[in-house]
Write a protein that holds these residues in place. Structure first.
Motif, PDB file in Angstrom:
ATOM      1  N   LEU A  33       0.831  -1.205   0.000  1.00 18.27           N
ATOM      2  CA  LEU A  33       0.000   0.000   0.000  1.00 18.27           C
ATOM      3  C   LEU A  33       0.865   1.255   0.000  1.00 18.27           C
ATOM      4  O   LEU A  33       2.000   1.243   0.482  1.00 18.27           O
ATOM      5  N   PRO A  34       0.321   2.357  -0.515  1.00 15.65           N
ATOM      6  CA  PRO A  34       1.022   3.642  -0.406  1.00 15.65           C
ATOM      7  C   PRO A  34       1.041   4.085   1.054  1.00 15.65           C
ATOM      8  O   PRO A  34       0.322   3.527   1.890  1.00 15.65           O
ATOM      9  N   ILE A  35       1.845   5.084   1.353  1.00 18.14           N
ATOM     10  CA  ILE A  35       1.806   5.650   2.697  1.00 18.14           C
ATOM     11  C   ILE A  35       0.836   6.830   2.703  1.00 18.14           C
ATOM     12  O   ILE A  35       0.599   7.471   1.674  1.00 18.14           O
ATOM     13  N   GLU A  36       0.258   7.088   3.853  1.00 13.18           N
ATOM     14  CA  GLU A  36      -0.705   8.178   3.995  1.00 13.18           C
ATOM     15  C   GLU A  36      -0.068   9.406   4.632  1.00 13.18           C
ATOM     16  O   GLU A  36      -0.376  10.541   4.267  1.00 13.18           O
ATOM     17  N   THR A  37       0.814   9.168   5.596  1.00 14.47           N
ATOM     18  CA  THR A  37       1.504  10.264   6.270  1.00 14.47           C
ATOM     19  C   THR A  37       2.910   9.822   6.656  1.00 14.47           C
ATOM     20  O   THR A  37       3.211   8.626   6.694  1.00 14.47           O
ATOM     21  N   ALA A  38       3.742  10.798   6.964  1.00  6.97           N
ATOM     22  CA  ALA A  38       5.093  10.529   7.471  1.00  6.97           C
ATOM     23  C   ALA A  38       5.341  11.463   8.647  1.00  6.97           C
ATOM     24  O   ALA A  38       4.859  12.599   8.664  1.00  6.97           O
ATOM     25  N   SER A  39       6.075  10.973   9.634  1.00  4.18           N
ATOM     26  CA  SER A  39       6.339  11.792  10.819  1.00  4.18           C
ATOM     27  C   SER A  39       7.663  11.391  11.453  1.00  4.18           C
ATOM     28  O   SER A  39       8.293  10.411  11.052  1.00  4.18           O
ATOM     29  N   GLY A  40       8.066  12.152  12.465  1.00  5.12           N
ATOM     30  CA  GLY A  40       9.349  11.916  13.111  1.00  5.12           C
ATOM     31  C   GLY A  40       9.351  10.677  13.990  1.00  5.12           C
ATOM     32  O   GLY A  40       8.335  10.334  14.603  1.00  5.12           O
ATOM     33  N   TYR A  41      10.499  10.038  14.070  1.00  2.00           N
ATOM     34  CA  TYR A  41      10.645   8.813  14.856  1.00  2.00           C
ATOM     35  C   TYR A  41      11.393   9.049  16.165  1.00  2.00           C
ATOM     36  O   TYR A  41      11.280   8.263  17.094  1.00  2.00           O
ATOM     37  N   TYR A  42      12.123  10.147  16.248  1.00  2.00           N
ATOM     38  CA  TYR A  42      13.006  10.364  17.402  1.00  2.00           C
ATOM     39  C   TYR A  42      12.532  11.499  18.314  1.00  2.00           C
ATOM     40  O   TYR A  42      13.322  12.083  19.046  1.00  2.00           O
ATOM     41  N   LEU A  43      11.252  11.808  18.296  1.00  2.00           N
ATOM     42  CA  LEU A  43      10.752  12.995  18.982  1.00  2.00           C
ATOM     43  C   LEU A  43      10.757  12.889  20.504  1.00  2.00           C
ATOM     44  O   LEU A  43      10.574  13.885  21.196  1.00  2.00           O
ATOM     45  N   SER A  44      10.954  11.695  21.042  1.00  2.00           N
ATOM     46  CA  SER A  44      10.900  11.519  22.500  1.00  2.00           C
ATOM     47  C   SER A  44      12.104  12.126  23.210  1.00  2.00           C
ATOM     48  O   SER A  44      12.064  12.392  24.409  1.00  2.00           O
ATOM     49  N   ASN A  45      13.205  12.322  22.472  1.00  2.00           N
ATOM     50  CA  ASN A  45      14.445  12.868  23.055  1.00  2.00           C
ATOM     51  C   ASN A  45      15.089  11.948  24.088  1.00  2.00           C
ATOM     52  O   ASN A  45      15.947  12.378  24.862  1.00  2.00           O
ATOM     53  N   LYS A  46      14.682  10.685  24.096  1.00  2.00           N
ATOM     54  CA  LYS A  46      15.274   9.729  25.036  1.00  2.00           C
ATOM     55  C   LYS A  46      15.247   8.338  24.423  1.00  2.00           C
ATOM     56  O   LYS A  46      14.243   7.921  23.851  1.00  2.00           O
TER      57      LYS A  46
END
Length: 308
Positions: A33-46
């Motif tokens: 399937l295509p992707i619908e959205t993309a976002s950050g993976y490292y946002l937790s900062n930990k």
């Protein structure tokens, strides 16, 4: 990115692993399937890792928008994971104790959510609780694109890249319904049509980003809209399913459903028939816990579900 790299991305999108015994890669690609959205993976900062052999938690804090601290932190934790994996062999030789090996954390992660299928109505990924709708891509070029493009631009250019690759594989031949790429190509073409975009006017990611202005909200620094509803950013954990992290198996299950984009589908059949609200008793039965426990962890981790 070359064709070999894109093929590995396709494998990630369909959830293929070397341990995928239930379905062949060919069968899995049929459901691409295509992707619908993309976002950050490292946002937790930990980033954290629990070493079961040493019974110790290792962690590092970093700033998601500081590449040096981010990479240094991940490399430290991956070093601890490598050491633990080597200890697993030693423990087995000494005492016969068996510990699960742990994969290193991705250095170039981008979080993407899959779109809904137009062909498999009974198994839409956003409603089927057995199919995670979130994938973590791990490729340096894609990550660098995510540092520059916003989610909308990254998504359409990423989908164009995969679409071009799929068509290249067909060699221009007309496909039959049973061909492996028949359904995926239709899914990608429909995604562009349904979003009102002429796919022929969109540049693929592989055409490069030289000279393009960096977005004010690049993918790598942007949270997914569904994650925003949860009001919690979980730390990046190397072995997230270990019981060490949670107060109960129920909490672990709920967090796993959230992080894999499956929580909405999971509660769908726990709704009252005539009211758009969760029947806590049904949810508790499904989670195999008390009503009180089910409600407590839903409030703690996904309170938006009770606000519908």
């Amino acid at each position: 990115m070359n064709d070999s790299d894109i093929f590995k991305v396709v494998q990630t999108l369909v959830g293929y692993t070397k341990d995928s015994y239930n379905m062949s890669l060919r069968d899995q690609i049929k459901d691409l399937l295509p992707i619908e959205t993309a976002s950050g993976y490292y946002l937790s900062n930990k980033v954290e890792f629990y070493d079961p052999i040493q019974d110790q938690v290792f962690y590092r804090n970093y700033k998601y928008n500081d590449e040096k601290t981010r990479l240094n932190s991940l490399e430290y934790i991956n070093g601890r994971i490598d050491y633990y994996n080597r200890l697993c062999d030693d423990e087995f030789k000494k005492s016969g104790s068996i510990y699960d090996l742990i994969d290193p954390l991705p250095l170039w992660g981008v979080r993407v959510s899959l779109s809904s299928s137009i062909l498999n109505y009974k198994t839409k990924p956003n409603t089927d609780v057995n199919k995670p709708t979130v994938r973590i891509l791990n490729h340096e070029f894609l990550y660098k694109c995510a540092l520059k493009l916003n989610s909308e631009d990254f998504t359409k250019r990423f989908n164009k890249m995969v679409y071009v690759y799929l068509n290249k594989l067909t060699g221009g031949k007309k496909l039959l319904v049973d061909n492996t790429l028949y359904k995926p190509i239709i899914e990608y073409e429909d995604w562009f049509m349904s979003t009102g975009q002429d796919l022929h006017e969109i540049n693929a990611l592989t055409t490069g980003l030289r000279g393009m202005k960096t977005s004010d909200s690049p993918v790598a620094f942007t949270s997914d809209e569904k994650i925003k509803k949860i009001h919690t950013i979980y730390s990046l954990r190397a072995n997230p399913n270990h019981r060490k992290w949670y107060s109960s198996p129920v909490e672990a299950q709920i967090i796993s459903l959230i992080e894999n984009g499956m929580i909405d589908g999971f509660v769908k059949d726990c709704m009252f028939k005539n009211v758009n609200k969760i029947n806590i008793k049904k949810l508790a039965y499904k989670l195999k816990c008390s009503d009180k426990t089910a409600k407590k962890f839903i409030i703690k981790h996904a309170s938006y579900l009770l606000e519908q």
